[in-house]
Design a protein around this motif. Structure first.
Motif, PDB file in Angstrom:
ATOM      1  N   PRO A  59       0.735  -1.120  -0.072  1.00 33.37           N
ATOM      2  CA  PRO A  59      -0.127   0.047   0.215  1.00 33.37           C
ATOM      3  C   PRO A  59       0.805   1.208  -0.044  1.00 33.37           C
ATOM      4  N   ALA A  60       2.131   1.112   0.828  1.00 35.45           N
ATOM      5  CA  ALA A  60       2.848   2.268   0.620  1.00 35.45           C
ATOM      6  C   ALA A  60       3.556   2.755  -0.626  1.00 35.45           C
ATOM      7  N   GLU A  61       3.587   2.071  -1.672  1.00 35.63           N
ATOM      8  CA  GLU A  61       4.041   2.032  -2.680  1.00 35.63           C
ATOM      9  C   GLU A  61       2.776   2.345  -4.104  1.00 35.63           C
ATOM     10  N   ASP A  62       1.481   2.341  -3.537  1.00 37.87           N
ATOM     11  CA  ASP A  62       0.435   2.559  -4.424  1.00 37.87           C
ATOM     12  C   ASP A  62       0.173   4.097  -4.742  1.00 37.87           C
ATOM     13  N   PRO A  63       0.271   4.545  -5.993  1.00 36.01           N
ATOM     14  CA  PRO A  63       0.156   5.901  -5.981  1.00 36.01           C
ATOM     15  C   PRO A  63      -1.402   6.084  -5.695  1.00 36.01           C
ATOM     16  N   LYS A  64      -2.387   5.277  -6.083  1.00 40.87           N
ATOM     17  CA  LYS A  64      -3.640   5.944  -5.589  1.00 40.87           C
ATOM     18  C   LYS A  64      -3.914   5.796  -4.314  1.00 40.87           C
ATOM     19  N   LYS A  66      -1.478   6.678  -1.990  1.00 42.55           N
ATOM     20  CA  LYS A  66      -0.655   8.029  -1.554  1.00 42.55           C
ATOM     21  C   LYS A  66      -1.567   9.134  -1.933  1.00 42.55           C
ATOM     22  N   LYS A  67      -2.269   9.234  -3.112  1.00 42.46           N
ATOM     23  CA  LYS A  67      -3.273  10.294  -3.242  1.00 42.46           C
ATOM     24  C   LYS A  67      -4.285  10.500  -2.448  1.00 42.46           C
TER      25      LYS A  67
END
Length: 256
Positions: A59-64, A66-67
């Motif tokens: 989850p920490a690398e998921d752009p969605k 993060k946004k």
């Protein structure tokens, strides 16, 4: 009262005065649309994290995600953001008025001078006869009726400017700081104050209002001030003359 409320009250009062005086050069400030960030709930953020985990993603690398987390953080401060934007908008309204104040004062002065001249010309014809005298309807006065109508229209213009002068001047220079409605548009001397029962720096000592027509009847110079300092100077001149007269009385009393 908040800064935003103070700014908007100042702007509303000044714009009412500008409208009352009929100043046409004023450009109203068009507010910007307050854009707030897209809203997202904690449940929606959790759902995105769960979906990523089920798919075997970090989850920490998921752009969605993060946004979504950033949007959620911003959403928690939406009220603060809105209040800040509203304060900025109110400040722009005030600045819009202050920027235009110099040209508005010039327009106000020109409009007043034109109307005052019309009243002066009417006074030459009508003399000290009140321009609102109902006897003007009688046949004996019919020849002066057009003059009286023009005088009334000019009187309305000068009265509106006199009544709203302070609001516009405050936008440029701040509060006048003294009560001096007569000195905003006329230059009565100390003798004028004494002879006509004018309160120093104010209305008639009897409590009645005055206007340009009254000044013409009294033979007092009419001239609309275009700065607070000009008004203060007129008031100071009368006060200084009064102080000199009182000092002279004391001196003469000692001599006798």
């Amino acid at each position: 009262m908040s800064t935003t409320e103070n700014n908007n009250m100042f702007a509303n009062n000044t714009e009412r005065a500008i409208k009352a005086m009929g100043l046409e050069s004023y450009t109203v400030y068009v507010p910007r649309e307050i854009a707030l960030p897209e809203q997202i709930t904690p449940a929606e953020v959790s759902a995105l994290i769960s979906k990523a985990l089920k798919a075997g993603k970090d989850p920490a690398e998921d752009p969605k995600i993060k946004k979504a987390i950033i949007q959620r953080g911003i959403a928690e401060h939406t009220l603060t953001i809105r209040l800040h934007q509203e304060q900025e908008e109110s400040a722009r309204r005030v600045n819009n008025i202050k920027t235009q104040a110099p040209k508005l004062i010039k327009e106000m002065k020109a409009k007043f001078d034109t109307a005052a001249k019309e009243l002066q010309e009417a006074h030459k014809i009508l003399g000290n006869e009140p321009i609102w005298d109902q006897t003007a309807y009688f046949p004996a006065h019919e020849r002066n009726w057009p003059t009286r109508l023009r005088a009334r229209a000019a009187h309305d213009i000068t009265s509106a400017i006199i009544q709203n002068w302070g609001a516009l001047m405050q936008a440029l220079e701040g509060p006048l700081g003294i009560t001096a409605p007569i000195q905003t548009y006329a230059e009565p001397t100390l003798n004028d104050h004494d002879r006509h029962g004018l309160a120093l720096g104010g209305r008639r000592s009897t409590g009645g209002n005055t206007g340009v027509w009254d000044m013409l009847e009294m033979g007092i110079k009419v001239d609309l001030a275009t700065s607070n300092e000009q008004v203060r100077g007129r008031v100071a001149a009368v006060r200084e003359a009064k102080a000199r007269r009182e000092a002279s009385k004391i001196t003469n009393g000692f001599q006798h």
